[in-house]
Design a protein around this motif. Structure first.
Motif, PDB file in Angstrom:
ATOM      1  N   GLN A   1       0.803  -1.218   0.000  1.00  0.00           N
ATOM      2  CA  GLN A   1       0.000   0.000   0.000  1.00  0.00           C
ATOM      3  C   GLN A   1       0.841   1.277   0.000  1.00  0.00           C
ATOM      4  O   GLN A   1       0.286   2.369   0.017  1.00  0.00           O
ATOM      5  N   ARG A   2       2.159   1.132  -0.001  1.00  0.00           N
ATOM      6  CA  ARG A   2       3.017   2.324  -0.007  1.00  0.00           C
ATOM      7  C   ARG A   2       2.917   3.055  -1.336  1.00  0.00           C
ATOM      8  O   ARG A   2       2.612   2.466  -2.370  1.00  0.00           O
ATOM      9  N   GLU A   3       3.216   4.348  -1.297  1.00  0.00           N
ATOM     10  CA  GLU A   3       3.256   5.141  -2.522  1.00  0.00           C
ATOM     11  C   GLU A   3       4.431   4.696  -3.384  1.00  0.00           C
ATOM     12  O   GLU A   3       5.388   4.104  -2.900  1.00  0.00           O
ATOM     13  N   ARG A   4       4.348   5.024  -4.661  1.00  0.00           N
ATOM     14  CA  ARG A   4       5.431   4.792  -5.620  1.00  0.00           C
ATOM     15  C   ARG A   4       5.717   6.109  -6.326  1.00  0.00           C
ATOM     16  O   ARG A   4       4.875   7.000  -6.356  1.00  0.00           O
ATOM     17  N   PHE A   5       6.883   6.222  -6.916  1.00  0.00           N
ATOM     18  CA  PHE A   5       7.179   7.378  -7.754  1.00  0.00           C
ATOM     19  C   PHE A   5       6.576   7.134  -9.132  1.00  0.00           C
ATOM     20  O   PHE A   5       6.760   6.056  -9.709  1.00  0.00           O
ATOM     21  N   VAL A   6       5.851   8.133  -9.644  1.00  0.00           N
ATOM     22  CA  VAL A   6       5.189   7.982 -10.934  1.00  0.00           C
ATOM     23  C   VAL A   6       5.688   8.978 -11.979  1.00  0.00           C
ATOM     24  O   VAL A   6       5.428   8.811 -13.167  1.00  0.00           O
ATOM     25  N   ALA A   7       6.396  10.021 -11.548  1.00  0.00           N
ATOM     26  CA  ALA A   7       6.931  11.015 -12.473  1.00  0.00           C
ATOM     27  C   ALA A   7       8.098  11.721 -11.788  1.00  0.00           C
ATOM     28  O   ALA A   7       8.223  11.686 -10.563  1.00  0.00           O
ATOM     29  N   VAL A   8       8.947  12.341 -12.602  1.00  0.00           N
ATOM     30  CA  VAL A   8      10.142  12.995 -12.076  1.00  0.00           C
ATOM     31  C   VAL A   8      10.358  14.358 -12.714  1.00  0.00           C
ATOM     32  O   VAL A   8       9.815  14.647 -13.768  1.00  0.00           O
ATOM     33  N   GLN A   9      11.166  15.169 -12.054  1.00  0.00           N
ATOM     34  CA  GLN A   9      11.693  16.401 -12.640  1.00  0.00           C
ATOM     35  C   GLN A   9      13.197  16.237 -12.734  1.00  0.00           C
ATOM     36  O   GLN A   9      13.815  15.581 -11.887  1.00  0.00           O
ATOM     37  N   LYS A  10      13.780  16.838 -13.782  1.00  0.00           N
ATOM     38  CA  LYS A  10      15.232  16.765 -13.979  1.00  0.00           C
ATOM     39  C   LYS A  10      15.779  18.166 -14.190  1.00  0.00           C
ATOM     40  O   LYS A  10      15.081  19.056 -14.679  1.00  0.00           O
ATOM     41  N   ASN A  11      17.055  18.335 -13.833  1.00  0.00           N
ATOM     42  CA  ASN A  11      17.709  19.611 -14.106  1.00  0.00           C
ATOM     43  C   ASN A  11      18.301  19.569 -15.516  1.00  0.00           C
ATOM     44  O   ASN A  11      18.140  18.583 -16.242  1.00  0.00           O
TER      45      ASN A  11
END
Length: 76
Positions: free
Chosen positions: A3-13
């Motif tokens: 039930q933990r959250e997951r990463f679904v999108a990112v930001q990059k420099n």
């Protein structure tokens, strides 16, 4: 089921380094916040590791699926 959250999108420099993450719950976490969440076990599918420079970094769990690699996630 996890039930933990997951990463679904990112930001990059400009160099392509990950700087922020969006979770499956809709939260936006800057890198250091995300690292703390990963290290405390609140985010599924990722782990932290200590680099040669002594700093800690986030990486996806090795599962053989390149489509969920953090670098392959959509940008937000």
């Amino acid at each position: 089921m996890d039930q933990r959250e997951r990463f679904v999108a990112v930001q990059k420099n400009g160099d392509g380094d990950l700087t922020a993450f969006q979770t499956s719950g809709g939260r936006v976490l800057q890198y250091q916040e995300a690292l703390q969440e990963v290290q405390s076990g609140r985010i599924a599918g990722v782990n932290s590791f200590k680099g040669r420079d002594g700093e800690f970094y986030i990486r996806g769990d090795a599962d053989g699926d390149p489509t969920n690699n953090l670098d392959q996630l959509p940008l937000f």
